[in-house]
Design an enzyme around this catalytic site. Structure first.
Site, PDB file in Angstrom:
ATOM      1  CG  HIS A 231      -0.327   0.052   2.523  1.00  0.00           C
ATOM      2  ND1 HIS A 231       0.065  -1.081   3.195  1.00  0.00           N
ATOM      3  CD2 HIS A 231       0.023   1.095   3.315  1.00  0.00           C
ATOM      4  CE1 HIS A 231       0.609  -0.740   4.350  1.00  0.00           C
ATOM      5  NE2 HIS A 231       0.603   0.574   4.444  1.00  0.00           N
ATOM      6  CE  LYS A 235       4.159   6.385   3.930  1.00  0.00           C
ATOM      7  NZ  LYS A 235       4.131   5.782   5.291  1.00  0.00           N
ATOM      8  CG  HIS A 260       2.073   7.750   0.036  1.00  0.00           C
ATOM      9  ND1 HIS A 260       1.448   8.695   0.816  1.00  0.00           N
ATOM     10  CD2 HIS A 260       1.562   6.565   0.454  1.00  0.00           C
ATOM     11  CE1 HIS A 260       0.632   8.108   1.661  1.00  0.00           C
ATOM     12  NE2 HIS A 260       0.664   6.801   1.467  1.00  0.00           N
ATOM     13  CG  HIS A 286      -3.388   3.224   1.608  1.00  0.00           C
ATOM     14  ND1 HIS A 286      -2.735   3.554   0.442  1.00  0.00           N
ATOM     15  CD2 HIS A 286      -2.591   3.685   2.610  1.00  0.00           C
ATOM     16  CE1 HIS A 286      -1.611   4.172   0.715  1.00  0.00           C
ATOM     17  NE2 HIS A 286      -1.495   4.276   2.029  1.00  0.00           N
ATOM     18  CG  HIS A 287      -3.688   7.484   2.960  1.00  0.00           C
ATOM     19  ND1 HIS A 287      -3.599   7.339   4.325  1.00  0.00           N
ATOM     20  CD2 HIS A 287      -2.483   7.090   2.468  1.00  0.00           C
ATOM     21  CE1 HIS A 287      -2.387   6.902   4.650  1.00  0.00           C
ATOM     22  NE2 HIS A 287      -1.694   6.733   3.538  1.00  0.00           N
ATOM     23  CG  ASP A 315      -1.526   2.060   6.759  1.00  0.00           C
ATOM     24  OD1 ASP A 315      -0.427   1.661   7.206  1.00  0.00           O
ATOM     25  OD2 ASP A 315      -1.677   3.165   6.199  1.00  0.00           O
TER      26      ASP A 315
HETATM   27  P1  C2E Z   1       1.886   6.290   8.364  1.00  0.00           P
HETATM   28  O1  C2E Z   1       2.848   6.726   9.412  1.00  0.00           O
HETATM   29  O2  C2E Z   1       1.994   4.889   7.905  1.00  0.00           O
HETATM   30  O3  C2E Z   1       0.441   6.559   8.883  1.00  0.00           O
HETATM   31  C1  C2E Z   1      -0.657   6.018   8.205  1.00  0.00           C
HETATM   32  C2  C2E Z   1      -1.911   6.660   8.708  1.00  0.00           C
HETATM   33  O4  C2E Z   1      -2.111   6.334  10.068  1.00  0.00           O
HETATM   34  C3  C2E Z   1      -1.950   8.174   8.622  1.00  0.00           C
HETATM   35  O5  C2E Z   1      -2.274   8.618   7.351  1.00  0.00           O
HETATM   36  C4  C2E Z   1      -3.028   8.479   9.647  1.00  0.00           C
HETATM   37  O6  C2E Z   1      -4.303   8.223   9.092  1.00  0.00           O
HETATM   38  C5  C2E Z   1      -2.788   7.438  10.703  1.00  0.00           C
HETATM   39  N1  C2E Z   1      -1.917   7.983  11.751  1.00  0.00           N
HETATM   40  C6  C2E Z   1      -0.607   7.750  11.930  1.00  0.00           C
HETATM   41  N2  C2E Z   1      -0.162   8.423  13.000  1.00  0.00           N
HETATM   42  C7  C2E Z   1      -1.200   9.141  13.491  1.00  0.00           C
HETATM   43  C8  C2E Z   1      -1.386  10.007  14.620  1.00  0.00           C
HETATM   44  O7  C2E Z   1      -0.452  10.307  15.377  1.00  0.00           O
HETATM   45  N3  C2E Z   1      -2.625  10.526  14.816  1.00  0.00           N
HETATM   46  C9  C2E Z   1      -3.669  10.219  14.008  1.00  0.00           C
HETATM   47  N4  C2E Z   1      -4.865  10.766  14.270  1.00  0.00           N
HETATM   48  N5  C2E Z   1      -3.525   9.386  12.926  1.00  0.00           N
HETATM   49  C10 C2E Z   1      -2.328   8.850  12.698  1.00  0.00           C
HETATM   50  P2  C2E Z   1      -1.879  10.110   6.911  1.00  0.00           P
HETATM   51  O8  C2E Z   1      -2.152  11.071   8.009  1.00  0.00           O
HETATM   52  O9  C2E Z   1      -2.526  10.360   5.584  1.00  0.00           O
HETATM   53  O10 C2E Z   1      -0.336  10.053   6.721  1.00  0.00           O
HETATM   54  C11 C2E Z   1       0.252   9.362   5.660  1.00  0.00           C
HETATM   55  C12 C2E Z   1       1.706   9.225   5.868  1.00  0.00           C
HETATM   56  O11 C2E Z   1       2.295  10.522   5.931  1.00  0.00           O
HETATM   57  C13 C2E Z   1       2.084   8.579   7.201  1.00  0.00           C
HETATM   58  O12 C2E Z   1       2.063   7.183   7.062  1.00  0.00           O
HETATM   59  C14 C2E Z   1       3.479   9.124   7.406  1.00  0.00           C
HETATM   60  O13 C2E Z   1       4.433   8.446   6.620  1.00  0.00           O
HETATM   61  C15 C2E Z   1       3.369  10.515   6.866  1.00  0.00           C
HETATM   62  N6  C2E Z   1       3.056  11.499   7.939  1.00  0.00           N
HETATM   63  C16 C2E Z   1       1.854  11.881   8.379  1.00  0.00           C
HETATM   64  N7  C2E Z   1       1.960  12.827   9.336  1.00  0.00           N
HETATM   65  C17 C2E Z   1       3.282  13.034   9.493  1.00  0.00           C
HETATM   66  C18 C2E Z   1       4.063  13.909  10.336  1.00  0.00           C
HETATM   67  O14 C2E Z   1       3.537  14.693  11.124  1.00  0.00           O
HETATM   68  N8  C2E Z   1       5.426  13.834  10.220  1.00  0.00           N
HETATM   69  C19 C2E Z   1       6.028  12.992   9.356  1.00  0.00           C
HETATM   70  N9  C2E Z   1       7.361  12.967   9.294  1.00  0.00           N
HETATM   71  N10 C2E Z   1       5.333  12.167   8.546  1.00  0.00           N
HETATM   72  C20 C2E Z   1       3.983  12.181   8.611  1.00  0.00           C
HETATM   73 FE    FE Z   2      -0.030   5.412   3.078  1.00  0.00          FE
HETATM   74 FE    FE Z   3       1.504   2.051   6.073  1.00  0.00          FE
END
Ligand code: C2E
Ligand code: FE
Ligand code: FE
Ligand code: SIN
Ligand code: SIN
Ligand code: SIN
Length: 374
Positions: A231, A235, A260, A286-287, A315
């Site tokens: 998925h 990235k 991504h 997936h988002h 996820d």
């Molecule tokens: P990921 O880390 O694999 O997170 C996947 C999804 O899990 C996120 O999609 C979000 O829906 C949920 N998620 C993860 N951590 C949190 C959290 O702390 N709080 C909440 N409420 N949900 C969370 P999303 O938001 O579309 O993010 C996609 C990807 O973007 C993330 O994949 C990560 O790689 C990156 N990302 C998102 N926010 C940040 C950030 O603040 N800093 C960094 N460095 N990367 C981020």
């Molecule tokens: Fe993703």
């Molecule tokens: Fe993931």
């Protein structure tokens, strides 16, 4: 002239079918199953031999690995009677092979066998696509000629064969693709977001549990399990400065990050492998969110493919429970509360029910594949 054995009675036939199907359902090996299906076809019509031919679309050939008495034969698609039947999608009955110009004598020449009569019936997958043919050769009972009745019997077998074989092909493809995926992953380089290994494995297992819990078939669920780990493959196209940023992303960075989903889709969707196409859909969707507030297309509800809706839950459940460069892992209670709140918002409400119904099993997986570093 040869003496042919008497024809089977209707009762015999029913018994034959029943026994074979019972036997086949216990087999696991692809070749063995095809061979047994060939045996069934042969016995149903009183033929000397039967062959199951399969279409290889990539190579534009038809092949059989398990002709009775012969090794693998592969011929260009369209050749011979079997090729004809497959191309036309129609059955062909010939009782004097050597006087039919469609008959391909080279096979007999190679094997030293003498073909008198041939009956060929194409079989189809669930989408009605011809995926192969059943061929019975040389009638050994009754008059020594294949009849319309034999055709009907073989037709019944072919109906069964089609669905059995399309599941088998998918299963086989899953095995082959597994290797391909691992290769692709390795080629792409280590997943820079450091989410490899157990994250991917857990998402795969959670997805399958949810799919089965929803009532999807074993095969569809397995397809999802194989595809869901990809998925986030998009990235790899995200710059390190964004992907590995320790803190919160600003608006511009998050915009880049969101790409991504589409990147992953672009990387995968050209494949004609079902599993990679499923992966493309998952990468793309997936988002998305049930309430239409996700990305990249703001799809909502059942517009989002079921594979995307399932992977979203798997996820996020895993992302929240894991340390990321940008956040610490959440406690389980906090995660479960979020899932309750997001039922019908971020997530498909029906799937949230399935999630809670299967929570024990999900937690078992979480424990079994927990991250060893920390
Ligand atoms: P990921 O880390 O694999 O997170 C996947 C999804 O899990 C996120 O999609 C979000 O829906 C949920 N998620 C993860 N951590 C949190 C959290 O702390 N709080 C909440 N409420 N949900 C969370 P999303 O938001 O579309 O993010 C996609 C990807 O973007 C993330 O994949 C990560 O790689 C990156 N990302 C998102 N926010 C940040 C950030 O603040 N800093 C960094 N460095 N990367 C981020
Ligand atoms: Fe993703
Ligand atoms: Fe993931
Ligand atoms: C064919 O012409 O269909 C092949 C004949 C055979 O399998 O003996
Ligand atoms: C099928 O024909 O349904 C399985 C094989 C494939 O999708 O390529
Ligand atoms: C696929 O993309 O092949 C799976 C779609 C489905 O059968 O739901």
């Amino acid at each position: 002239l040869e003496n042919f054995k008497p024809e089977q009675t209707a009762d015999d036939l029913v018994k034959t079918i029943f026994n074979y199907i019972k036997h086949i359902s216990r087999l696991k090996d692809f070749d063995e199953i095809i061979m047994t299906l060939a045996d069934m076809g042969r016995d149903l019509v009183g033929a000397d031999r039967a062959t199951v031919w399969l279409v290889d679309e990539g190579k534009k050939t038809i092949w059989t690995k398990v002709a009775h008495g012969v090794d693998r034969i592969e011929v260009p698609s369209g050749s011979g009677i079997v090729g004809c039947a497959i191309q036309m999608g129609e059955h062909i009955l010939i009782n004097d092979a050597y006087n039919d110009e469609r008959f391909d004598k080279t096979v007999d020449k190679k094997t030293g066998y003498e073909t008198r009569n041939i009956m060929t019936i194409p079989f189809r997958d669930a989408d009605d696509k011809v995926i192969g043919a059943f061929q019975a050769i040389n009638k050994m009972t009754g008059t020594g000629y294949f009849t319309d009745k034999d055709m009907e019997h073989l037709n019944l077998a072919a109906l069964y064969l089609g669905s059995e074989i399309s599941s088998l092909l998918l299963r086989l493809e899953i095995e082959n693709t597994q290797k391909e995926i691992i290769f692709t992953m390795a080629e792409v380089g280590e997943m820079r977001s450091k989410e490899t290994g157990n994250h991917v494995r857990r998402v795969a297992e959670y997805s399958k549990i949810l799919a089965l819990g929803l009532g999807m078939t074993e095969l569809e669920s397995e397809l999802l399990k194989m595809a869901s780990p990809m998925h986030d493959i998009g990235k790899v196209a995200i710059p390190d400065a964004v992907l590995l940023k320790p803190g919160k992303l600003d608006e511009e960075e998050f915009k880049i990050m969101k790409s991504h989903a589409y990147s992953g889709y672009k990387m995968l969707h050209h494949s004609d492998r079902r599993i990679l196409r499923a992966a493309a859909t998952i990468a793309y969707e997936h988002h998305e969110k049930w309430n239409g507030k996700g990305y990249p297309r703001r799809l909502s509800g059942e517009e989002i493919h079921i594979f995307g809706r399932i992977t979203a839950i798997a996820d996020v459940f895993d992302a929240l429970g894991s340390d990321r460069v940008y956040k610490d892992a959440w406690e389980l209670d906090r995660i479960l509360n979020l899932f309750r709140e997001e039922k019908g918002e971020h997530f498909d409400p029906n799937l949230i029910d399935v999630f809670f119904e299967n929570l024990d099993e999900i937690l078992h997986i979480r424990d079994k594949y927990k991250d060893i570093y920390k």
